[in-house]
Motif scaffolding. Sequence first.
Motif, PDB file in Angstrom:
ATOM      1  N   ALA A 104      20.966  23.232  24.882  1.00  0.00           N
ATOM      2  CA  ALA A 104      20.545  23.435  23.606  1.00  0.00           C
ATOM      3  C   ALA A 104      19.948  22.050  22.936  1.00  0.00           C
ATOM      4  O   ALA A 104      19.303  21.906  21.769  1.00  0.00           O
ATOM      5  CB  ALA A 104      21.461  24.021  22.555  1.00  0.00           C
ATOM      6  N   LEU A 105      20.429  20.930  23.410  1.00  0.00           N
ATOM      7  CA  LEU A 105      19.903  19.491  23.027  1.00  0.00           C
ATOM      8  C   LEU A 105      18.357  19.497  23.364  1.00  0.00           C
ATOM      9  O   LEU A 105      18.013  18.290  22.845  1.00  0.00           O
ATOM     10  CB  LEU A 105      21.188  18.492  23.478  1.00  0.00           C
ATOM     11  N   SER A 106      17.797  20.173  24.137  1.00  0.00           N
ATOM     12  CA  SER A 106      16.519  19.896  24.433  1.00  0.00           C
ATOM     13  C   SER A 106      15.482  20.952  23.918  1.00  0.00           C
ATOM     14  O   SER A 106      16.109  22.149  23.720  1.00  0.00           O
ATOM     15  CB  SER A 106      16.229  19.753  25.928  1.00  0.00           C
ATOM     16  N   ALA A 107      14.354  20.651  23.738  1.00  0.00           N
ATOM     17  CA  ALA A 107      13.359  21.497  23.010  1.00  0.00           C
ATOM     18  C   ALA A 107      13.405  22.944  23.375  1.00  0.00           C
ATOM     19  O   ALA A 107      13.509  23.915  22.899  1.00  0.00           O
ATOM     20  CB  ALA A 107      12.154  20.816  22.716  1.00  0.00           C
ATOM     21  N   ASP A 108      13.134  22.900  24.721  1.00  0.00           N
ATOM     22  CA  ASP A 108      12.963  24.266  25.519  1.00  0.00           C
ATOM     23  C   ASP A 108      14.126  24.567  26.182  1.00  0.00           C
ATOM     24  O   ASP A 108      14.189  25.521  27.222  1.00  0.00           O
ATOM     25  CB  ASP A 108      11.704  24.024  26.393  1.00  0.00           C
ATOM     26  N   ASN A 109      15.241  24.139  25.843  1.00  0.00           N
ATOM     27  CA  ASN A 109      16.771  24.509  26.434  1.00  0.00           C
ATOM     28  C   ASN A 109      16.774  24.321  28.019  1.00  0.00           C
ATOM     29  O   ASN A 109      17.644  25.078  28.681  1.00  0.00           O
ATOM     30  CB  ASN A 109      16.871  26.132  26.341  1.00  0.00           C
ATOM     31  N   SER A 110      15.845  23.343  28.666  1.00  0.00           N
ATOM     32  CA  SER A 110      15.838  23.068  30.050  1.00  0.00           C
ATOM     33  C   SER A 110      16.610  21.957  30.402  1.00  0.00           C
ATOM     34  O   SER A 110      16.953  21.996  31.480  1.00  0.00           O
ATOM     35  CB  SER A 110      14.439  22.853  30.418  1.00  0.00           C
ATOM     36  N   MET A 111      17.257  21.237  29.566  1.00  0.00           N
ATOM     37  CA  MET A 111      17.676  19.692  29.973  1.00  0.00           C
ATOM     38  C   MET A 111      18.831  19.429  29.128  1.00  0.00           C
ATOM     39  O   MET A 111      18.850  19.663  27.711  1.00  0.00           O
ATOM     40  CB  MET A 111      16.489  18.806  29.769  1.00  0.00           C
ATOM     41  N   SER A 112      19.786  19.159  29.729  1.00  0.00           N
ATOM     42  CA  SER A 112      20.971  18.205  29.005  1.00  0.00           C
ATOM     43  C   SER A 112      21.089  17.091  29.507  1.00  0.00           C
ATOM     44  O   SER A 112      20.223  16.422  30.279  1.00  0.00           O
ATOM     45  CB  SER A 112      22.472  19.222  29.304  1.00  0.00           C
ATOM     46  N   LEU A 169      21.090   9.613  20.597  1.00  0.00           N
ATOM     47  CA  LEU A 169      20.144  10.482  20.203  1.00  0.00           C
ATOM     48  C   LEU A 169      18.632   9.780  20.846  1.00  0.00           C
ATOM     49  O   LEU A 169      17.842  10.728  20.555  1.00  0.00           O
ATOM     50  CB  LEU A 169      20.082  10.621  18.715  1.00  0.00           C
ATOM     51  N   VAL A 170      18.626   8.773  21.173  1.00  0.00           N
ATOM     52  CA  VAL A 170      17.370   8.384  21.925  1.00  0.00           C
ATOM     53  C   VAL A 170      16.717   9.122  22.906  1.00  0.00           C
ATOM     54  O   VAL A 170      15.522   9.758  22.520  1.00  0.00           O
ATOM     55  CB  VAL A 170      17.462   6.993  22.586  1.00  0.00           C
ATOM     56  N   PRO A 171      17.480   9.773  24.018  1.00  0.00           N
ATOM     57  CA  PRO A 171      16.761  10.798  24.829  1.00  0.00           C
ATOM     58  C   PRO A 171      16.428  12.160  24.130  1.00  0.00           C
ATOM     59  O   PRO A 171      15.574  13.065  24.525  1.00  0.00           O
ATOM     60  CB  PRO A 171      17.791  10.975  26.079  1.00  0.00           C
ATOM     61  N   VAL A 172      17.294  12.558  23.272  1.00  0.00           N
ATOM     62  CA  VAL A 172      17.237  13.855  22.446  1.00  0.00           C
ATOM     63  C   VAL A 172      15.757  13.962  21.891  1.00  0.00           C
ATOM     64  O   VAL A 172      15.159  14.879  22.028  1.00  0.00           O
ATOM     65  CB  VAL A 172      18.271  14.042  21.407  1.00  0.00           C
ATOM     66  N   PHE A 173      15.500  12.790  21.173  1.00  0.00           N
ATOM     67  CA  PHE A 173      14.039  12.697  20.491  1.00  0.00           C
ATOM     68  C   PHE A 173      12.870  12.276  21.410  1.00  0.00           C
ATOM     69  O   PHE A 173      11.778  12.167  20.792  1.00  0.00           O
ATOM     70  CB  PHE A 173      14.309  12.143  19.105  1.00  0.00           C
ATOM     71  N   GLU A 174      12.946  12.115  22.322  1.00  0.00           N
ATOM     72  CA  GLU A 174      12.096  11.353  23.210  1.00  0.00           C
ATOM     73  C   GLU A 174      11.264  12.453  23.899  1.00  0.00           C
ATOM     74  O   GLU A 174      11.877  13.527  24.392  1.00  0.00           O
ATOM     75  CB  GLU A 174      12.644  10.501  24.539  1.00  0.00           C
ATOM     76  N   SER A 175       9.949  12.418  23.524  1.00  0.00           N
ATOM     77  CA  SER A 175       9.039  13.535  23.768  1.00  0.00           C
ATOM     78  C   SER A 175       9.001  14.100  25.199  1.00  0.00           C
ATOM     79  O   SER A 175       8.996  15.276  25.623  1.00  0.00           O
ATOM     80  CB  SER A 175       7.604  13.370  23.316  1.00  0.00           C
ATOM     81  N   SER A 176       9.056  12.822  25.968  1.00  0.00           N
ATOM     82  CA  SER A 176       8.896  13.188  27.653  1.00  0.00           C
ATOM     83  C   SER A 176      10.407  13.506  28.142  1.00  0.00           C
ATOM     84  O   SER A 176      10.656  13.753  29.371  1.00  0.00           O
ATOM     85  CB  SER A 176       8.442  11.927  28.302  1.00  0.00           C
ATOM     86  N   GLU A 177      11.445  13.422  27.539  1.00  0.00           N
ATOM     87  CA  GLU A 177      12.932  14.018  27.798  1.00  0.00           C
ATOM     88  C   GLU A 177      13.434  15.126  27.302  1.00  0.00           C
ATOM     89  O   GLU A 177      12.789  16.225  27.655  1.00  0.00           O
ATOM     90  CB  GLU A 177      13.734  12.678  27.607  1.00  0.00           C
ATOM     91  N   MET A 178      14.039  15.125  26.173  1.00  0.00           N
ATOM     92  CA  MET A 178      14.524  16.361  25.651  1.00  0.00           C
ATOM     93  C   MET A 178      13.693  17.198  24.672  1.00  0.00           C
ATOM     94  O   MET A 178      13.832  18.058  24.290  1.00  0.00           O
ATOM     95  CB  MET A 178      15.935  16.067  25.094  1.00  0.00           C
ATOM     96  N   GLY A 179      12.786  16.181  24.097  1.00  0.00           N
ATOM     97  CA  GLY A 179      11.712  16.761  23.277  1.00  0.00           C
ATOM     98  C   GLY A 179      12.031  17.287  22.046  1.00  0.00           C
ATOM     99  O   GLY A 179      11.192  17.997  21.627  1.00  0.00           O
ATOM    100  N   MET A 180      12.991  17.224  21.319  1.00  0.00           N
ATOM    101  CA  MET A 180      13.468  17.523  20.041  1.00  0.00           C
ATOM    102  C   MET A 180      12.466  16.903  18.926  1.00  0.00           C
ATOM    103  O   MET A 180      12.383  15.779  19.242  1.00  0.00           O
ATOM    104  CB  MET A 180      14.737  17.502  19.565  1.00  0.00           C
ATOM    105  N   THR A 181      11.842  17.662  18.143  1.00  0.00           N
ATOM    106  CA  THR A 181      10.994  17.169  17.512  1.00  0.00           C
ATOM    107  C   THR A 181      11.547  16.466  15.986  1.00  0.00           C
ATOM    108  O   THR A 181      10.817  15.588  15.359  1.00  0.00           O
ATOM    109  CB  THR A 181       9.651  17.930  17.041  1.00  0.00           C
ATOM    110  N   SER A 182      12.868  17.022  15.577  1.00  0.00           N
ATOM    111  CA  SER A 182      13.231  16.462  14.257  1.00  0.00           C
ATOM    112  C   SER A 182      14.728  16.768  14.160  1.00  0.00           C
ATOM    113  O   SER A 182      15.153  17.615  15.132  1.00  0.00           O
ATOM    114  CB  SER A 182      12.662  17.355  13.139  1.00  0.00           C
ATOM    115  N   GLU A 183      15.407  15.971  13.426  1.00  0.00           N
ATOM    116  CA  GLU A 183      16.737  16.332  13.151  1.00  0.00           C
ATOM    117  C   GLU A 183      17.159  17.596  12.725  1.00  0.00           C
ATOM    118  O   GLU A 183      18.136  18.263  13.207  1.00  0.00           O
ATOM    119  CB  GLU A 183      17.056  14.921  12.353  1.00  0.00           C
TER     120      GLU A 183
END
Length: 374
Positions: A104-112, A169-183
């Motif tokens: 759930a920490l990645s935008a498309d639920n694909s990655m932890s 939180l660096v990887p969480v908001f990194e577009s090419s990683e977990m890709g979350m766009t906002s807090e």
Amino acid sequence: MKTPLPPVAAAFVLALGIATFLLSACGCDREAANPSSETTEDSGTTTTPAATDVDSNAGYNPAPMVEYVEVDMGPVLPPMKVPKDNPLTPEKIELGELLFFDTALSADNSMSCATCHDPELGWGNGEKIAEGASGVRGKRNVLSILNVGFYSKHLFWDGRVRTLEQQALVPVFESSEMGMTSEAELLGRLKENDDYQKRFAEAFGDGITAANVAKALASFQRTIYVKEIPYDRYLAGDKTAMSASAIRGSEIFRHRRVNCVACHPAPLFTDHLPYNIGIGMDQEEPDWGFHHTKGWAYWGKFRSPSLRGIDQTGPYMHDGSLATLEEVVEYYNKGGIEHEYTDAAMQNLNLSEQQKADLVTFLREGLREIRDDK
Ligand code: HEC
Ligand code: HEC
């Protein structure tokens, strides 16, 4: 009253700033855009060529300084420095573990986090390079998080972050990683989960916040370390703890001429400092390493990694270029890749086949994790 900079120094600092800006704008170095990294104080540190211990208050590191509490880690390991405002508690550690393995920490639920830091693969991903991971894109090997709680000076291969809290939180908001766009997106998602609501409330007074997500992840990661290795037992007097070959290997490791121990001292087998040992220096565009945050004297330098449990974490080096420990020993034996910036310690070692094999045995067997289940 503050003394103003003499004009020459001021011009130098300015030139440095502009040069770095231009270089980072050239497209060869997308991640260098760390806005506050090239400050006045920075140039002061970086003009001293041989100074490698950069852990001072000099201001070279844009990350804020932190106050620590030292946690006793037993008779062998050094105390672990834990930020004063995030003491370790069982509630936070458990919560951090759930978050670490939660897609759930990645935008498309694909990655932890565990997608790249897999406990079955020594908390790395077993691959040479992490495609699309943060750091310098497509150039860096996934760092294992084994022993990561003991690095209190530099996190990441290039030391660009100081604490696990700052890193989490660096990887969480990194577009090419977990890709979350906002807090808000991240927090909204966690708030939908009743179990998280309860656990955050128990672990922290103020419930679900981004800072608390980082604190919980950091707390969990501080529990991931190699507690005991055969070499600990050997040093404590148990001469049967290692094979004859591993014992010979340990002597080579410490030998004055070979001197692995200079940069990899027990018990963590890291001195936490950056060096350029030549890795990647034959590439057309080598990775700049610590230069990203610390300036020219740190060009091509990378943090000396801990070797506790090193058998689990291949492939090795910041670019994953050495697949096995045999290749690592072969690399050091030939004196690394020659380059004008490569450390003077990198010399041809002239080890015999037997000596190379013994050194590998020491790394693989002597520094291996002793687990309760084995
Ligand atoms: C897409 C793969 C990927 C994902 C997902 C990922 N990481 Fe990483 N991680 C990396 C890579 C690659 C590095 C090394 C980057 C560098 O040094 O520039 C790294 C480095 C780290 C480090 C520094 C270790 C050290 O020794 O300095 C920590 C800590 C870390 N990651 C924690 C996490 C956490 C926590 C998460 C989840 C929130 C996470 N990572 C998600 C690839 C990933
Ligand atoms: C001058 C300091 C220095 C010396 C001496 C040194 N190392 Fe290293 N070691 C490093 C640095 C820095 C790295 C990471 C380099 C990189 O990725 O660019 C490293 C990486 C490694 C790695 C890979 C770690 C990983 O997680 O990828 C191993 C294994 C290793 N060294 C073993 C040794 C052995 C064995 C010796 C002695 C023959 C030795 N080192 C001597 C600084 C040193």
